[in-house]
Design a protein around this motif. Sequence first.
Motif, PDB file in Angstrom:
ATOM      1  N   UNK A  60     -73.083 -29.685   4.288  1.00 26.64           N
ATOM      2  CA  UNK A  60     -72.450 -28.510   4.099  1.00 26.64           C
ATOM      3  C   UNK A  60     -71.571 -28.453   2.569  1.00 26.64           C
ATOM      4  N   UNK A  61     -71.194 -29.499   2.010  1.00 27.50           N
ATOM      5  CA  UNK A  61     -70.923 -29.753   0.625  1.00 27.50           C
ATOM      6  C   UNK A  61     -72.147 -29.731  -0.222  1.00 27.50           C
ATOM      7  N   UNK A  72     -74.598 -28.020   0.179  1.00 25.84           N
ATOM      8  CA  UNK A  72     -75.060 -26.608  -0.161  1.00 25.84           C
ATOM      9  C   UNK A  72     -74.352 -25.687  -0.757  1.00 25.84           C
ATOM     10  N   UNK A  73     -73.089 -26.417  -1.311  1.00 26.67           N
ATOM     11  CA  UNK A  73     -72.340 -25.793  -2.120  1.00 26.67           C
ATOM     12  C   UNK A  73     -71.016 -24.886  -1.437  1.00 26.67           C
ATOM     13  N   UNK A  74     -70.659 -25.307  -0.341  1.00 25.37           N
ATOM     14  CA  UNK A  74     -69.388 -25.175   0.591  1.00 25.37           C
ATOM     15  C   UNK A  74     -68.383 -25.696   0.007  1.00 25.37           C
ATOM     16  N   UNK A  75     -67.199 -25.137  -0.154  1.00 25.67           N
ATOM     17  CA  UNK A  75     -65.784 -25.582  -0.313  1.00 25.67           C
ATOM     18  C   UNK A  75     -65.213 -26.386   0.857  1.00 25.67           C
ATOM     19  N   UNK A  76     -64.471 -27.122   0.899  1.00 32.58           N
ATOM     20  CA  UNK A  76     -63.731 -27.812   1.815  1.00 32.58           C
ATOM     21  C   UNK A  76     -63.427 -26.849   3.078  1.00 32.58           C
ATOM     22  N   UNK A 107     -64.479 -23.683   3.712  1.00 33.81           N
ATOM     23  CA  UNK A 107     -65.576 -22.954   4.394  1.00 33.81           C
ATOM     24  C   UNK A 107     -66.277 -23.888   5.113  1.00 33.81           C
TER      25      UNK A 107
END
Lengths: 255, 307
Positions: free
Chosen positions: B187-188, B190-194, B196
């Motif tokens: 998830x990280x 892929x550019x997700x914030x914590x 999200x």
Amino acid sequence: MNDEPVVLASDVRMSYGDTQVLHGVDFSVAPGEVSCIIGPSGSGKSTFLRCVNGLEPVLGGSLRVLGEQVGYSLRDGKYHAWTPKEFAAFRTRIGMVFQRFNLFAHQSALENVACAPIHVGGVPGDKARELAMEQLAQVGLADHAHKRPHQLSGGQQQRVAIARALAMNPTLMLFDEPTSALDPELVDEVLEVMKKLALDGMTMVVVTHEIGFAREVGDTLTFFDEGVVVEQGAPAELLADCKQPRTRAFLSSVL
Amino acid sequence: MRTEPIADPSGKPISIARTWHWGRWLAGLIALVVCGWLVALVVANPRLDWGAVLDYLFDPLILSGILVTIEISVLATVVGLVLGVFLAVMRLSHNPVLQWLATLYIWFFRGTPVLVQLIFWYNLAFLFPELILKIPFTMIGLKWDTNQVMTGFTSAMLGLGLNLAAYFAETVRAGIQAVDRGQTEAAYALGMTPGKRMRVIVLPQALRIIIPPTGNEFISMLKTTSLVYVVAGHDLMTNASQIYKSNNLIMELLIVASLWYMLMTAVATVLQGRLERRFGSDAVRLVRGGGLAARVLPRQPKPEGTR
């Protein structure tokens, strides 16, 4: 500046607690280059790859990726640590493929690929799924779009993972031993997809044990051992005639 | 068990003898005698008025008490679940202040008896006769009389809900931690914030682990509401006690209340079984089920419509 390296590491150091893993790595990747990293397990090659997209913090030296100092931005003459948002924005420009695939277990193949565009890129759901379908077709999995990860073979899962990593149109792709967890007969289908990607001009850093892939597709081959770069060169030359005894010992054990 | 005869070497079928499970028969006999004796002691007790049990079983006061018990259980469980998720996320957050606050909350609400908490909320007026909600340094705001707000019902709901939240937070935390670390990394990457990552990737998967125990919490809550008796919440137990205080049929009314509690538990158990069958093995369908979860994840298009 188009000639600026995509990855430029100088003296990168990193440790897990008291164990130092990277002892000063110097390494660079030019735009469009396919750079393969080999080395024994525990040599720090995977850790270095994870530093490149900020999954692990660099504790010393300088690591510039896509024109940015990873984890810091320069303001008023000082480096300020990134916020989670800045990390996230940086990582959208880099795709990463993991050894254990790490597909989202509760989503279908299609949802996995569409996930980042929808939740990170803000692409409307229908449009994102349409694009995801095209991407799955590219890796030859259009027929499996609605299957869950556990219904797919390892090779298929890894191809979905590659499609997912590509969904945000990254400038740089990182592969962390993408075929190490696969049954031998499934390795080729994944390597084929990677080869196609390389031919399309993608900048890639590939940590791998597949010497054959490195020789055929790689532009440079780097040998890591004990947290440093031992030797680097064009794959064919390095494989035929390496200078360092450590490289020779490793190559003779894997070839 | 096999009933088909076995052929001996000459081909002659030889039937199989019946196995006698002596242990089972003996245990059954002892259980029958002991349980029968205990039941007989109660049922045949001349001091127990079974007619009264039947009379009060559908007494309007009892029936309205059942309704209140269900209301309090449902509302307190909802308060507990929602707050519990927030507490769990706070506990796992990287922010040390949030971590510490959640730990403090959990320690406090698990560390004090729920009975004490109920009485505390009910008597809040001793500390704060008025509840005032206003913008600081202005006179704009709202004011309530604490005694009117903190009825038996609201203090029961608040007390039980806040208490459940502390326990449920630990359940949610275990569920979140059981989700593979690789999911977070992907998830990280892929550019997700914590945040999200938590909402879109981790919590939907943690549900699979969290849902079965919530059924258990609810069943437990149904009976914990009987503690509301001390703050006169007009639940089943309070109302039953009101009746027996006036006519002294204590045992009869305890039986009436118990029968209803058992029925509610039985119904809740059936519902829990369904919940587990539906979501326990596969959290994804819940995610598509509707409500908040459906908005978190996109609906999957029909397979035939996409190609």
